[in-house]
Write a protein that holds these residues in place. Structure first.
Motif, PDB file in Angstrom:
ATOM      1  N   ARG A  77      14.182   6.907   4.882  1.00 35.03           N
ATOM      2  CA  ARG A  77      12.966   7.600   4.450  1.00 35.03           C
ATOM      3  C   ARG A  77      13.066   8.018   2.991  1.00 35.03           C
ATOM      4  NH1 ARG A  77       8.729   6.662   7.536  1.00 35.03           N
ATOM      5  NH2 ARG A  77       9.248   6.847   9.698  1.00 35.03           N
ATOM      6  N   GLU A  78      14.148   8.660   2.655  1.00 36.83           N
ATOM      7  CA  GLU A  78      14.302   9.122   1.273  1.00 36.83           C
ATOM      8  C   GLU A  78      15.778   9.173   0.931  1.00 36.83           C
ATOM      9  OE1 GLU A  78      13.599  13.190  -1.226  1.00 36.83           O
ATOM     10  OE2 GLU A  78      12.107  12.645   0.251  1.00 36.83           O
ATOM     11  N   THR A  79      16.128   8.554  -0.140  1.00 32.98           N
ATOM     12  CA  THR A  79      17.502   8.607  -0.603  1.00 32.98           C
ATOM     13  C   THR A  79      17.670   9.881  -1.417  1.00 32.98           C
ATOM     14  OG1 THR A  79      17.518   6.208  -0.720  1.00 32.98           O
ATOM     15  CG2 THR A  79      19.266   7.352  -1.879  1.00 32.98           C
ATOM     16  N   ARG A  88       9.755  10.420 -10.813  1.00 34.75           N
ATOM     17  CA  ARG A  88      10.082   9.070 -10.329  1.00 34.75           C
ATOM     18  C   ARG A  88      10.409   9.096  -8.838  1.00 34.75           C
ATOM     19  NH1 ARG A  88       8.031   5.182 -12.127  1.00 34.75           N
ATOM     20  NH2 ARG A  88       6.547   6.767 -12.548  1.00 34.75           N
ATOM     21  N   LYS A  89      11.090  10.163  -8.393  1.00 33.18           N
ATOM     22  CA  LYS A  89      11.424  10.282  -6.975  1.00 33.18           C
ATOM     23  C   LYS A  89      10.168  10.473  -6.133  1.00 33.18           C
ATOM     24  CE  LYS A  89      13.953  13.826  -5.815  1.00 33.18           C
ATOM     25  NZ  LYS A  89      15.024  14.765  -5.473  1.00 33.18           N
ATOM     26  N   VAL A 132       7.221   9.300  -6.789  1.00 33.32           N
ATOM     27  CA  VAL A 132       6.484   8.037  -6.779  1.00 33.32           C
ATOM     28  C   VAL A 132       7.165   7.027  -5.861  1.00 33.32           C
ATOM     29  CG1 VAL A 132       5.799   6.098  -8.258  1.00 33.32           C
ATOM     30  CG2 VAL A 132       5.498   8.418  -9.051  1.00 33.32           C
ATOM     31  N   GLY A 133       8.480   7.192  -5.654  1.00 31.89           N
ATOM     32  CA  GLY A 133       9.225   6.275  -4.809  1.00 31.89           C
ATOM     33  C   GLY A 133      10.131   5.342  -5.577  1.00 31.89           C
ATOM     34  N   ASP A 134      10.228   5.539  -6.885  1.00 35.91           N
ATOM     35  CA  ASP A 134      11.092   4.711  -7.729  1.00 35.91           C
ATOM     36  C   ASP A 134      12.483   5.331  -7.744  1.00 35.91           C
ATOM     37  OD1 ASP A 134      12.196   3.008  -9.585  1.00 35.91           O
ATOM     38  OD2 ASP A 134      11.115   3.854 -11.301  1.00 35.91           O
ATOM     39  N   ILE A 135      13.308   4.957  -6.769  1.00 35.55           N
ATOM     40  CA  ILE A 135      14.631   5.558  -6.624  1.00 35.55           C
ATOM     41  C   ILE A 135      15.546   5.162  -7.778  1.00 35.55           C
ATOM     42  CG2 ILE A 135      16.649   5.720  -5.103  1.00 35.55           C
ATOM     43  CD1 ILE A 135      14.115   7.083  -4.058  1.00 35.55           C
TER      44      ILE A 135
END
Length: 129
Positions: free
Chosen positions: A50-52, A87-88, A90-93
């Protein structure tokens, strides 16, 4: 329309109205029949996290901005921390990790320089008296 209640798809729906998915599945089985191949069915499971966890170091950057802002390194670190958090969200890990790494490096330099300059300033003040 006929008022007689006739069940087209008899099954384990006693007293509970069937859902669309169940009716669709039963209709497909009735029309297509059972699967004809005797090959074993294989499935592939892909686990997507789900989320790093990417630390953005925003609290450390805020501390350095307020207390250890020698050469404005604390403020620049705070800006990179905010970029990392954006960035996190937005989903740009990968981008978040890059900005977080830069913020961490700047925070380390701001803290080390801030402590060195503060201790040097205290030592020079104590030598003058």
């Amino acid at each position: 329309m006929n008022h007689n209640s006739q069940h087209f798809f008899p099954g384990a729906h006693n007293g509970v109205p069937p859902t669309y998915e169940i009716l669709k599945e039963e209709h497909e089985v009735a029309v297509l029949g059972a699967p004809q191949s005797s090959a074993p069915v294989t499935t592939t499971v892909i686990n997507i996290p789900r989320e790093t966890a990417v630390p953005d170091h925003i609290v450390w950057s805020l501390f350095n901005t307020i207390f250890m802002n020698w050469c404005c390194l604390g403020f620049v670190a705070f800006a990179y921390s905010v970029k990392s958090r954006d960035r996190k969200m937005v989903g740009d890990i990968t981008g978040a990790q890059t900005y977080a790494s830069t913020a961490k490096c700047l925070n380390i330099w701001a803290l080390v320089l801030g402590l060195l300059l503060t201790f040097t300033f205290i030592i020079f003040l104590s030598l003058d008296h």
